[in-house]
Scaffold this motif. Structure first.
Motif, PDB file in Angstrom:
ATOM      1  N   UNK A  51      51.262  33.306  39.147  1.00 39.03           N
ATOM      2  CA  UNK A  51      51.228  34.655  38.586  1.00 39.03           C
ATOM      3  C   UNK A  51      50.150  35.464  39.295  1.00 39.03           C
ATOM      4  N   UNK A  52      50.553  36.539  39.946  1.00 39.44           N
ATOM      5  CA  UNK A  52      49.663  37.280  40.838  1.00 39.44           C
ATOM      6  C   UNK A  52      48.444  37.884  40.141  1.00 39.44           C
ATOM      7  N   UNK A  53      48.599  38.304  38.910  1.00 39.94           N
ATOM      8  CA  UNK A  53      47.510  39.010  38.228  1.00 39.94           C
ATOM      9  C   UNK A  53      46.462  38.103  37.600  1.00 39.94           C
ATOM     10  N   UNK A  54      46.701  36.801  37.591  1.00 39.09           N
ATOM     11  CA  UNK A  54      45.762  35.887  36.938  1.00 39.09           C
ATOM     12  C   UNK A  54      45.413  34.721  37.860  1.00 39.09           C
ATOM     13  N   UNK A  55      44.615  35.063  38.885  1.00 34.40           N
ATOM     14  CA  UNK A  55      44.124  34.089  39.862  1.00 34.40           C
ATOM     15  C   UNK A  55      42.663  34.398  40.110  1.00 34.40           C
ATOM     16  N   UNK A  56      41.832  33.387  40.044  1.00 36.49           N
ATOM     17  CA  UNK A  56      40.397  33.619  40.188  1.00 36.49           C
ATOM     18  C   UNK A  56      39.755  32.567  41.081  1.00 36.49           C
ATOM     19  N   UNK A  57      38.670  32.958  41.709  1.00 32.42           N
ATOM     20  CA  UNK A  57      37.843  32.029  42.476  1.00 32.42           C
ATOM     21  C   UNK A  57      36.432  32.048  41.896  1.00 32.42           C
ATOM     22  N   UNK A  58      35.777  30.903  41.994  1.00 31.18           N
ATOM     23  CA  UNK A  58      34.368  30.791  41.624  1.00 31.18           C
ATOM     24  C   UNK A  58      33.563  30.825  42.912  1.00 31.18           C
ATOM     25  N   UNK A  59      32.535  31.650  42.917  1.00 32.25           N
ATOM     26  CA  UNK A  59      31.721  31.830  44.122  1.00 32.25           C
ATOM     27  C   UNK A  59      30.261  31.556  43.779  1.00 32.25           C
ATOM     28  N   UNK A  60      29.626  30.753  44.611  1.00 27.23           N
ATOM     29  CA  UNK A  60      28.186  30.493  44.524  1.00 27.23           C
ATOM     30  C   UNK A  60      27.620  30.722  45.915  1.00 27.23           C
ATOM     31  N   UNK A  61      26.657  31.606  46.013  1.00 19.48           N
ATOM     32  CA  UNK A  61      26.041  31.911  47.317  1.00 19.48           C
ATOM     33  C   UNK A  61      27.089  32.178  48.397  1.00 19.48           C
ATOM     34  N   UNK A  62      28.052  33.009  48.061  1.00 18.45           N
ATOM     35  CA  UNK A  62      29.115  33.438  48.981  1.00 18.45           C
ATOM     36  C   UNK A  62      30.074  32.317  49.398  1.00 18.45           C
ATOM     37  N   UNK A  63      30.026  31.175  48.702  1.00 16.74           N
ATOM     38  CA  UNK A  63      30.916  30.054  48.979  1.00 16.74           C
ATOM     39  C   UNK A  63      31.884  29.883  47.820  1.00 16.74           C
ATOM     40  N   UNK A  65      33.794  27.858  45.414  1.00 18.02           N
ATOM     41  CA  UNK A  65      33.529  26.516  44.898  1.00 18.02           C
ATOM     42  C   UNK A  65      34.613  26.017  43.946  1.00 18.02           C
ATOM     43  N   UNK A  66      35.572  26.883  43.632  1.00 15.05           N
ATOM     44  CA  UNK A  66      36.666  26.480  42.752  1.00 15.05           C
ATOM     45  C   UNK A  66      37.645  27.620  42.589  1.00 15.05           C
ATOM     46  N   UNK A  67      38.768  27.310  41.975  1.00 19.82           N
ATOM     47  CA  UNK A  67      39.760  28.341  41.717  1.00 19.82           C
ATOM     48  C   UNK A  67      40.570  27.982  40.476  1.00 19.82           C
ATOM     49  N   UNK A  68      41.182  29.003  39.896  1.00 19.16           N
ATOM     50  CA  UNK A  68      42.061  28.820  38.749  1.00 19.16           C
ATOM     51  C   UNK A  68      43.195  29.821  38.860  1.00 19.16           C
ATOM     52  N   UNK A  69      44.369  29.417  38.404  1.00 16.53           N
ATOM     53  CA  UNK A  69      45.534  30.294  38.462  1.00 16.53           C
ATOM     54  C   UNK A  69      46.526  29.874  37.389  1.00 16.53           C
ATOM     55  N   UNK A  70      47.448  30.770  37.089  1.00 19.10           N
ATOM     56  CA  UNK A  70      48.510  30.487  36.131  1.00 19.10           C
ATOM     57  C   UNK A  70      49.857  30.533  36.834  1.00 19.10           C
ATOM     58  N   UNK A  71      50.778  29.700  36.352  1.00 18.07           N
ATOM     59  CA  UNK A  71      52.157  29.680  36.838  1.00 18.07           C
ATOM     60  C   UNK A  71      53.076  29.874  35.649  1.00 18.07           C
TER      61      UNK A  71
END
Length: 170
Positions: A51-63, A65-71
């Motif tokens: 699902x295009x509107x619900x995708x996220x990345x976790x960033x620490x010091x510009x890196x 470090x993780x992601x989450x998304x819905x299908x």
């Protein structure tokens, strides 16, 4: 708490994030306890299934470090508020609150978009993922025995669900 010390930023996932996202995904499926996926998808394949509107990345010091998304679980309109959760954390950052931050944001944003049910199918061996989901109100609603084969071995999954107390009430 570690989350404050690490200064985790949760941001929208962009196509430009794909190289980092897919690297983390590969780490997950290399464990053989995160997903039935065993081959690296292309951006196009992954993009059309999430699902295009619900995708996220976790960033620490510009890196990243993780992601989450819905299908979406179905193309039928009656299931428009039911989505499957994916949360992946880079192996060097596991246990530092990144999964918490990602799942919390995913829940908040999904409810704002009237998603009333989030579900996950998790290998029973993945106790960290089960615990993360339980922490955010997911409950075990079933056990899918021999739902798929991996490396020639039948695998089971625990089916977990979170019903919103906000979305889908009317």
């Amino acid at each position: 708490m570690n989350e404050n010390k690490l200064n985790i930023i949760i941001d929208e996932m962009l196509p430009a994030n794909w190289p980092s996202v897919v690297d983390i995904y590969i780490q997950g499926f290399s464990t053989r306890n995160a997903t039935f996926q065993t081959e690296t998808p292309t951006w196009e394949e992954w993009n059309k299934n999430h699902f295009e509107e619900l995708r996220f990345v976790a960033i620490i010091n510009e890196t990243i470090t993780g992601w989450a998304a819905l299908s979406p679980v179905s193309s039928r309109s009656v299931y428009s508020g039911v989505m499957e959760v994916s949360v992946y954390v880079h192996e060097d950052y596991r246990g530092k609150g990144i999964g918490n931050s990602l799942l919390e944001r995913l829940i908040t944003e999904s409810e704002a978009k009237n998603i009333w049910t989030l579900q996950s199918g998790i290998f029973p061996e993945n106790i960290g993922s089960i615990a993360l989901h339980e922490k955010f109100g997911f409950r075990k609603i079933g056990y899918r025995e021999k739902v798929g084969k991996m490396d020639g071995v039948w695998r089971d999954t625990v089916l977990m669900e979170r019903r919103s107390k906000i979305a889908g009430q009317h």
